[in-house]
Design a protein around this motif. Structure first.
Motif, PDB file in Angstrom:
ATOM      1  N   GLY A   1       0.823  -1.204   0.000  1.00  0.00           N
ATOM      2  CA  GLY A   1       0.000   0.000   0.000  1.00  0.00           C
ATOM      3  C   GLY A   1       0.854   1.249   0.000  1.00  0.00           C
ATOM      4  N   LEU A   2       1.920   1.233   0.796  1.00  0.00           N
ATOM      5  CA  LEU A   2       2.840   2.368   0.826  1.00  0.00           C
ATOM      6  C   LEU A   2       3.436   2.607  -0.558  1.00  0.00           C
ATOM      7  CD1 LEU A   2       5.524   3.027   3.573  1.00  0.00           C
ATOM      8  CD2 LEU A   2       6.034   3.386   1.158  1.00  0.00           C
ATOM      9  N   ALA A   3       3.931   1.555  -1.180  1.00  0.00           N
ATOM     10  CA  ALA A   3       4.572   1.693  -2.484  1.00  0.00           C
ATOM     11  C   ALA A   3       3.577   2.117  -3.565  1.00  0.00           C
ATOM     12  CB  ALA A   3       5.267   0.390  -2.871  1.00  0.00           C
ATOM     13  N   CYS A   4       2.354   1.599  -3.509  1.00  0.00           N
ATOM     14  CA  CYS A   4       1.346   1.997  -4.485  1.00  0.00           C
ATOM     15  C   CYS A   4       1.008   3.489  -4.343  1.00  0.00           C
ATOM     16  CB  CYS A   4       0.072   1.171  -4.312  1.00  0.00           C
ATOM     17  SG  CYS A   4       0.165  -0.503  -4.999  1.00  0.00           S
ATOM     18  N   GLY A   5       0.853   3.960  -3.119  1.00  0.00           N
ATOM     19  CA  GLY A   5       0.593   5.380  -2.913  1.00  0.00           C
ATOM     20  C   GLY A   5       1.734   6.236  -3.417  1.00  0.00           C
ATOM     21  N   ASP A   6       2.949   5.789  -3.170  1.00  0.00           N
ATOM     22  CA  ASP A   6       4.142   6.481  -3.645  1.00  0.00           C
ATOM     23  C   ASP A   6       4.159   6.540  -5.170  1.00  0.00           C
ATOM     24  OD1 ASP A   6       6.705   7.575  -3.839  1.00  0.00           O
ATOM     25  OD2 ASP A   6       7.733   5.719  -3.278  1.00  0.00           O
ATOM     26  N   ALA A   7       3.920   5.401  -5.821  1.00  0.00           N
ATOM     27  CA  ALA A   7       3.985   5.332  -7.280  1.00  0.00           C
ATOM     28  C   ALA A   7       2.850   6.104  -7.953  1.00  0.00           C
ATOM     29  CB  ALA A   7       3.964   3.871  -7.735  1.00  0.00           C
ATOM     30  N   LEU A   8       1.643   6.068  -7.363  1.00  0.00           N
ATOM     31  CA  LEU A   8       0.536   6.834  -7.940  1.00  0.00           C
ATOM     32  C   LEU A   8       0.797   8.333  -7.795  1.00  0.00           C
ATOM     33  CD1 LEU A   8      -2.318   6.290  -9.266  1.00  0.00           C
ATOM     34  CD2 LEU A   8      -3.259   6.925  -7.040  1.00  0.00           C
ATOM     35  N   GLY A   9       1.395   8.720  -6.677  1.00  0.00           N
ATOM     36  CA  GLY A   9       1.620  10.140  -6.425  1.00  0.00           C
ATOM     37  C   GLY A   9       2.863  10.712  -7.073  1.00  0.00           C
ATOM     38  N   ARG A  10       3.844   9.873  -7.384  1.00  0.00           N
ATOM     39  CA  ARG A  10       5.131  10.367  -7.885  1.00  0.00           C
ATOM     40  C   ARG A  10       5.017  11.297  -9.099  1.00  0.00           C
ATOM     41  NH1 ARG A  10       6.946   9.845 -12.713  1.00  0.00           N
ATOM     42  NH2 ARG A  10       6.287   7.652 -12.689  1.00  0.00           N
ATOM     43  N   PRO A  11       4.227  10.979 -10.134  1.00  0.00           N
ATOM     44  CA  PRO A  11       4.184  11.871 -11.289  1.00  0.00           C
ATOM     45  C   PRO A  11       3.492  13.209 -11.022  1.00  0.00           C
ATOM     46  CG  PRO A  11       3.341   9.673 -11.837  1.00  0.00           C
ATOM     47  CD  PRO A  11       3.412   9.775 -10.349  1.00  0.00           C
ATOM     48  N   LEU A  12       2.785  13.303  -9.886  1.00  0.00           N
ATOM     49  CA  LEU A  12       1.972  14.479  -9.585  1.00  0.00           C
ATOM     50  C   LEU A  12       2.567  15.339  -8.473  1.00  0.00           C
ATOM     51  CD1 LEU A  12      -1.433  12.570  -9.547  1.00  0.00           C
ATOM     52  CD2 LEU A  12      -0.455  13.846 -11.473  1.00  0.00           C
ATOM     53  N   GLU A  13       3.719  14.967  -7.967  1.00  0.00           N
ATOM     54  CA  GLU A  13       4.313  15.676  -6.829  1.00  0.00           C
ATOM     55  C   GLU A  13       4.459  17.160  -7.142  1.00  0.00           C
ATOM     56  OE1 GLU A  13       8.051  15.097  -3.718  1.00  0.00           O
ATOM     57  OE2 GLU A  13       8.147  14.208  -5.720  1.00  0.00           O
ATOM     58  N   PHE A  14       4.056  17.990  -6.186  1.00  0.00           N
ATOM     59  CA  PHE A  14       4.110  19.458  -6.260  1.00  0.00           C
ATOM     60  C   PHE A  14       3.036  20.048  -7.175  1.00  0.00           C
ATOM     61  CE2 PHE A  14       8.740  18.127  -6.068  1.00  0.00           C
ATOM     62  CZ  PHE A  14       8.783  18.115  -4.683  1.00  0.00           C
TER      63      PHE A  14
ATOM     64  N   ARG B   1      -5.503  15.042  -4.003  1.00  0.00           N
ATOM     65  CA  ARG B   1      -5.515  16.306  -3.266  1.00  0.00           C
ATOM     66  C   ARG B   1      -4.378  17.215  -3.701  1.00  0.00           C
ATOM     67  NH1 ARG B   1      -9.103  16.030   0.857  1.00  0.00           N
ATOM     68  NH2 ARG B   1      -9.663  13.952   1.628  1.00  0.00           N
ATOM     69  N   GLY B   2      -3.381  16.664  -4.403  1.00  0.00           N
ATOM     70  CA  GLY B   2      -2.245  17.462  -4.856  1.00  0.00           C
ATOM     71  C   GLY B   2      -1.231  17.698  -3.758  1.00  0.00           C
ATOM     72  N   GLY B   3      -0.270  18.562  -4.030  1.00  0.00           N
ATOM     73  CA  GLY B   3       0.765  18.875  -3.047  1.00  0.00           C
ATOM     74  C   GLY B   3       1.829  17.802  -2.981  1.00  0.00           C
ATOM     75  N   ASP B   4       2.126  17.350  -1.776  1.00  0.00           N
ATOM     76  CA  ASP B   4       3.174  16.327  -1.594  1.00  0.00           C
ATOM     77  C   ASP B   4       2.559  14.950  -1.814  1.00  0.00           C
ATOM     78  OD1 ASP B   4       5.648  15.312  -1.128  1.00  0.00           O
ATOM     79  OD2 ASP B   4       5.676  15.711   1.011  1.00  0.00           O
ATOM     80  N   THR B   5       2.180  14.706  -3.047  1.00  0.00           N
ATOM     81  CA  THR B   5       1.333  13.572  -3.387  1.00  0.00           C
ATOM     82  C   THR B   5       1.964  12.217  -3.117  1.00  0.00           C
ATOM     83  OG1 THR B   5       2.126  13.848  -5.657  1.00  0.00           O
ATOM     84  CG2 THR B   5      -0.025  14.789  -5.124  1.00  0.00           C
TER      85      THR B   5
END
Length: 308
Positions: free
Chosen positions: A13-26, A254-258
């Protein structure tokens, strides 16, 4: 007995959240909505320009903690710091400022117990309590799920390698006790975790998290790298969702530190709902997918010493 599905759910779950959010960071929530509608699939490129399924420092540092615990069969702060430093010297594409400064301090000969404190003492309020330790700390919740005193101690010591601020150290404690509580089948692990640190942890941290989930409006949640904001938002999404997939999608959009908010929400929701609530379409593209499952099972079955 804790289910293997829930144990694997924490790291996956941690890795999936990281990978989904990585392209959207900031990226802001409005920009995400304008370009993508709602992001529900792992994307390529974006922030950092990496292929779909690529993870960031959140997962990379979590993996180094997990491997250290399994291979040494105990918490070894110096070994973890050494593994962090080896990763840092390999020029990662994503790294937080406090983590980089602390590892640079450690490379100059400062003891692992003091490197994070040295950096923290020279940081002004507003740049001294980031989310760089809560994003990586979940392996301890698996390894010491039935050793609450040890879990609290190692959570604080591990955070202090790079993030010494009490909000960061106790943030790791509260997060890990919440994850461990879900693994043990408790009904309200966040409330229980907060009760155990009341009067000891920073008041701002405890009072902000006590609002989750019923006393805070979703519109008031913030997505900055400040550890208090990260924990409140990630825990809200993990506790109000009906699946790990839903929690991660909500957090990331939610954006931000995705990447980090997605990772923290994913770890908690993974413990709450298990791997079965993570979509196969994510897992099939995820970096380290098999290794994460193996490490999660090893953390739960290896006799890891409670001596710190």
């Amino acid at each position: 007995m804790v289910s293997t599905d829930a144990i694997e759910g924490v790291l996956l779950g941690l890795a999936c959240g990281d990978a989904l959010g990585r392209p959207l960071e900031f990226t802001s929530a409005d920009s995400i909505a304008s370009e993508h509608g709602s992001v529900t699939e792992l994307l390529g490129n974006g922030t950092h320009g990496k292929p779909r399924g690529t993870v960031t420092d959140d997962t990379e540092l979590m993996l180094r903690i997990a491997r250290s615990l399994v291979e040494n069969e105990r918490f070894d702060g110096q070994d973890i710091a050494d593994r962090f430093l080896e990763w840092f010297e390999d020029d990662p594409f994503d790294i937080g400022l406090m983590t980089a400064d602390a590892l640079r301090e450690y490379s100059h000969g400062t003891d692992w117990r003091s490197a994070g404190q040295e950096v923290w003492q020279h940081r002004q309020e507003g740049s001294n309590a980031g989310n760089g330790s809560v994003m990586r700390c979940a392996p301890y919740a698996i390894a010491f799920a039935d050793e609450p005193a040890t879990l609290r101690k190692v959570s604080k010591q591990s955070s202090a390698i790079t993030h010494y601020d009490p909000r960061c150290r106790y943030g790791c404690v509260i997060l890990n006790e919440t994850i461990a509580g879900y693994l043990r089948g408790e009904d309200e692990p966040l409330a229980d975790a907060l009760a155990r640190v009341e009067g000891e942890a920073p008041e701002e941290l405890v009072e902000t998290l006590r609002l989750v989930p019923d006393l805070v409006s979703p519109d008031d949640l913030r997505t900055t790298p400040y550890v208090v904001h990260t924990l409140q938002t990630a825990l809200y999404d993990a506790l109000t969702a009906d699946s790990a997939e839903e929690a991660i999608i909500s957090a990331v959009n939610r954006g931000g530190d995705t990447d980090t908010i997605g990772a923290v929400a994913g770890a908690v929701a993974g413990a709450r709902f298990g791997t079965e609530s993570l979509p196969d379409r994510w897992l099939e593209q995820l970096d380290y997918r098999e290794g994460l499952s193996l490490l999660a099972r090893s953390l739960a079955t290896t006799e890891i010493s409670a001596t710190v």
